[in-house]
Design a protein around this motif. Structure first.
Motif, PDB file in Angstrom:
ATOM      1  N   THR A 137       8.463  43.195 -33.911  1.00 57.83           N
ATOM      2  CA  THR A 137       8.396  42.271 -32.786  1.00 57.83           C
ATOM      3  C   THR A 137       9.165  42.820 -31.588  1.00 57.83           C
ATOM      4  N   PRO A 138       8.511  43.023 -30.455  1.00 56.44           N
ATOM      5  CA  PRO A 138       9.238  43.490 -29.260  1.00 56.44           C
ATOM      6  C   PRO A 138      10.312  42.492 -28.842  1.00 56.44           C
ATOM      7  N   GLU A 139      11.394  43.003 -28.274  1.00 51.76           N
ATOM      8  CA  GLU A 139      12.510  42.148 -27.878  1.00 51.76           C
ATOM      9  C   GLU A 139      12.092  41.099 -26.856  1.00 51.76           C
ATOM     10  N   GLU A 140      11.131  41.437 -26.002  1.00 48.81           N
ATOM     11  CA  GLU A 140      10.748  40.540 -24.910  1.00 48.81           C
ATOM     12  C   GLU A 140       9.776  39.444 -25.337  1.00 48.81           C
ATOM     13  N   THR A 141       9.439  39.354 -26.618  1.00 46.16           N
ATOM     14  CA  THR A 141       8.499  38.344 -27.117  1.00 46.16           C
ATOM     15  C   THR A 141       9.020  36.931 -26.856  1.00 46.16           C
ATOM     16  N   ASP A 142       8.115  36.038 -26.421  1.00 50.20           N
ATOM     17  CA  ASP A 142       8.497  34.644 -26.155  1.00 50.20           C
ATOM     18  C   ASP A 142       8.554  33.807 -27.426  1.00 50.20           C
ATOM     19  N   LEU A 143       7.512  33.947 -28.265  1.00 55.20           N
ATOM     20  CA  LEU A 143       7.407  33.128 -29.469  1.00 55.20           C
ATOM     21  C   LEU A 143       6.969  33.996 -30.642  1.00 55.20           C
ATOM     22  N   VAL A 144       7.620  33.824 -31.766  1.00 56.33           N
ATOM     23  CA  VAL A 144       7.303  34.570 -32.982  1.00 56.33           C
ATOM     24  C   VAL A 144       6.908  33.575 -34.067  1.00 56.33           C
ATOM     25  N   ILE A 145       5.707  33.725 -34.600  1.00 53.80           N
ATOM     26  CA  ILE A 145       5.236  32.859 -35.682  1.00 53.80           C
ATOM     27  C   ILE A 145       5.408  33.614 -36.990  1.00 53.80           C
ATOM     28  N   VAL A 146       6.299  33.134 -37.833  1.00 55.82           N
ATOM     29  CA  VAL A 146       6.615  33.824 -39.084  1.00 55.82           C
ATOM     30  C   VAL A 146       6.121  32.999 -40.259  1.00 55.82           C
TER      31      VAL A 146
END
Length: 415
Positions: A137-146
């Motif tokens: 996941t790039p650091e600049e990602t807004d939302l991460v769905i795990v």
């Protein structure tokens, strides 16, 4: 050596030399049927920046790119946990016995219309997959769905400590992985580890208010948001829902998928995504990978759902399929695995249900179904079932195919 500093140089890891890229950190994981240490030389030859091992013998390689740790898996998980703090965005965790992957994909389809979004790919939802998801996941990602899968107590808690979710969804708690959980109560205890983590960290829960189990276990200190209310407009051939005066058409069949769609719409509304974008995202999601796929095969309509199966999901699927308007209906079921001491009884219960349904043909596949008392054709494995299936005239039939991943019923359609 600080593995986080080493990782930040390339921001790429690998556990498989077949897909390793130059600069990757290679983690030599060991399993029941593989040992990554056997591929350290290959990893070095392909340009791995560092190979992490817990086998002291590997240090004899005499290479400063081989790094000895106490436990490779724990080192991978620790790296992911530390890197999670560098991701600027928020994490939405999703778990449950049924529907979590479809729900995840629907949510991803919606959120990516407006936000820089990352989601779990494939089946990377366990103690190895979740750290790999975070590390990709790039650091600049807004939302991460795990997506978080589990087959024993404590696993969801471990994954939460790595992913540190801000939001959480439990799709349901059904009869899945009973071998590891011991009972449905064990399933509930394990899945609600997500709720307890969010409770401790004052997170947000999206929940199905029509599910009494989830309502009963809602945490007290979280923000708890119920799913939107909806009306089912149609389930044939695919689902269409009406929410707040607007219709949402989907590419999903099965009325049991309605709750997955409404979950995604609820989250879309929470993040203030326009109804038009929501509608386009729901309509554009077409399932793949043998999950709720509708396809044509030898002049038959095939409902392919052979990625996973448990008693809860099979019963819901059978009920939907029986209600479809087709004149000739065939059901092909494969064994439901990981049910432990409940295996025989649960398979027999499915057989009894099939005997009382309006179906023209039933085919059963697997050793567990073979142990049940049934007058239906039953085969040891998919290869033998395919020999029988290939001889059938399928023109005009509707065929529902569902079974656990290990049975591989999709091979029935191999040409």
């Amino acid at each position: 050596m600080d593995l986080l500093n080493e990782f930040l140089k390339t921001k790429s890891v690998s556990i498989d030399t077949r897909s390793l890229k130059k600069g990757d950190l290679f983690f030599a994981l060991k399993g029941d049927h593989f040992d990554g240490n056997q591929f350290i030389k290959t990893a070095l030859d392909k340009g791995a920046s560092l190979c992490i091992t817990d086998d002291p013998l590997q240090i004899q390689v005499k290479n400063d790119r081989v790094y000895l740790v106490k436990n490779v898996l724990e080192s991978l998980q620790d790296l992911a946990t530390r890197y999670r703090d560098k991701i600027r965005g928020r994490v939405l965790a999703i778990t449950g016995s049924n529907g979590k992957t479809t729900t995840k994909e629907l949510i991803y389809s919606i959120l990516k219309t407006t936000f820089n979004t990352k989601a779990t790919t494939g089946n990377l939802n366990n103690h190895i997959g979740v750290p790999l998801t975070l590390l990709s996941t790039p650091e600049e990602t807004d939302l991460v769905i795990v997506e978080m899968g589990a087959n024993h107590q404590g696993e969801i808690d471990l994954l939460c400590k790595m992913a540190k979710p801000d939001f959480g969804i439990i799709t349901n708690c059904g009869k899945a992985h009973l071998e590891g959980f011991g009972s449905v109560e064990g399933v509930i205890q394990a899945k609600t580890e997500l709720y307890r983590y969010l409770d401790d960290h004052l997170g947000t829960v999206f929940y199905n208010q029509n599910d009494p189990v989830l309502v009963k276990h809602l945490p007290e200190r979280t923000v708890n948001i119920p799913y939107l209310k909806y009306k089912t407009i149609s389930t044939q051939p695919t689902i269409e829902l009406r929410v707040k005066g607007k219709n949402y058409k989907s590419g999903l069949y099965g009325n049991y998928n309605a709750v997955n769609i409404i979950c995604a719409l609820t989250i879309g509304q929470y993040f203030k995504i326009s109804p038009e974008k929501l509608a386009n995202a729901i309509k554009s999601y077409i399932p793949t990978n043998n999950r709720s796929q509708l396809m044509r095969f030898r002049d038959a309509d095939v409902f392919m759902d052979a990625y996973n199966a448990n008693p809860t999901s099979i019963k819901a699927s059978l009920q939907y399929f029986e209600d479809t308007p087709y004149k000739k209906k065939m059901v092909i079921l494969g064994d439901m695995l990981e049910l432990g001491e409940y295996s025989i009884d649960e398979h027999q219960e499915i057989v009894h249900k099939l005997e009382n349904m309006n179906l023209e043909k039933v085919i059963l596949v697997g050793e567990l179904f073979k142990m049940s008392k049934s007058h239906f054709p039953v085969f040891d494995n998919v290869q033998k079932a395919k020999e029988y299936f290939d001889l059938l005239d399928l023109q005009g039939w509707a065929i529902y195919i569902k079974g656990s991943r290990g049975i591989r019923l999709e091979k029935l359609l191999d040409q």
